[in-house]
Design a protein around this motif. Structure first.
Motif, mmCIF file in Angstrom:
data_model
loop_
_atom_site.group_PDB
_atom_site.id
_atom_site.type_symbol
_atom_site.label_atom_id
_atom_site.label_comp_id
_atom_site.label_asym_id
_atom_site.label_seq_id
_atom_site.Cartn_x
_atom_site.Cartn_y
_atom_site.Cartn_z
ATOM 1 N N GLU A 1 0.834 -1.199 0.000
ATOM 2 C CA GLU A 1 0.000 0.000 0.000
ATOM 3 C C GLU A 1 0.871 1.252 0.000
ATOM 4 O O GLU A 1 0.604 2.206 -0.726
ATOM 5 N N GLU A 2 1.950 1.231 0.774
ATOM 6 C CA GLU A 2 2.871 2.361 0.800
ATOM 7 C C GLU A 2 3.521 2.571 -0.562
ATOM 8 O O GLU A 2 3.699 3.707 -1.006
ATOM 9 N N TYR B 1 1.016 4.356 -2.845
ATOM 10 C CA TYR B 1 0.954 5.784 -2.551
ATOM 11 C C TYR B 1 2.202 6.496 -3.054
ATOM 12 O O TYR B 1 2.123 7.589 -3.621
ATOM 13 N N GLU C 1 1.973 7.006 -6.774
ATOM 14 C CA GLU C 1 1.051 8.085 -7.121
ATOM 15 C C GLU C 1 1.706 9.451 -6.903
ATOM 16 O O GLU C 1 1.565 10.352 -7.727
ATOM 17 N N ILE C 2 2.424 9.601 -5.801
ATOM 18 C CA ILE C 2 3.109 10.865 -5.523
ATOM 19 C C ILE C 2 4.231 11.082 -6.534
ATOM 20 O O ILE C 2 4.403 12.176 -7.062
#
Length: 189
Positions: A121-122, A125, A128-129
């Motif tokens: 999950e990290e 993210y 995406e960043i």
């Protein structure tokens, strides 16, 4: 549910290895006939697959043949116990081997596998960043990931390393500010 009775399986003793001694062969065959239902039970209990019973028996018969060769006057009871012990041991070994394998298949399986791993999950993210950064900042992140120092990055870009670092952190700070504004949703491309 395991199948019932001998009519389900015609016993073809392809496992009947010869020990070189007719009396020992008879002991081995009697013990193998007695251990066959146990092989089926272990195959169903541990692996939920009756066809594995053949593999379990082959393994156990090979082991028992070696045992009889070392102990030619062994009783049928000891050979039977040896077969059952080897069948159970091999079934547990195969079960442990199955558990080490990663499941694959449907998206549901993948989701179940990934749900228990917070680092995935990290990574999502972070990706995406990363995609929202400029190519300049992405290039710096890639170089830092590869172990480049700020001085080496500045040298590659033909800039002062402190200016590279300031520009990079300025962009990260601006991105964080934009992401943390309450009530605003990010734009989808």
């Amino acid at each position: 549910m395991p199948p019932n009775g001998r009519s389900w399986q015609v016993l073809t003793w392809s496992w009947a290895c010869t020990t070189g001694h007719p009396a020992s062969d008879q002991v081995l065959e009697a013990a193998a006939n007695a251990a066959w239902p146990y092989a089926l039970l272990c195959a169903w209990t541990f692996l939920n697959d009756a066809h594995v019973a053949h593999d379990l028996m082959e393994h156990a018969i090979r082991n028992a043949t070696e045992y009889i060769a070392r102990h030619p006057n062994v009783s049928s009871g000891k050979v039977n116990a040896r077969l059952k012990s080897e069948i159970r041991r091999e079934a547990k070994h195969l079960l442990a081997k199955q558990r080490r394998e990663s499941p694959s298949g449907s998206a549901f399986d993948f989701e179940a596998l990934c749900a228990s791993r917070p680092e995935i999950e990290e990574r999502i993210y972070a990706k995406e960043i990363f995609d929202k950064l400029s190519p300049f900042a992405q290039g710096i992140i890639n170089r830092r990931w590869l172990g480049y120092s700020w001085r080496e990055i500045g040298r590659d870009l033909e800039m002062d390393y402190s200016e590279v670092r300031k520009a990079y952190f300025r962009e990260l700070e601006l991105l964080l500010r934009n992401l943390s504004r309450p009530g605003e949703s990010s734009k989808c491309d």
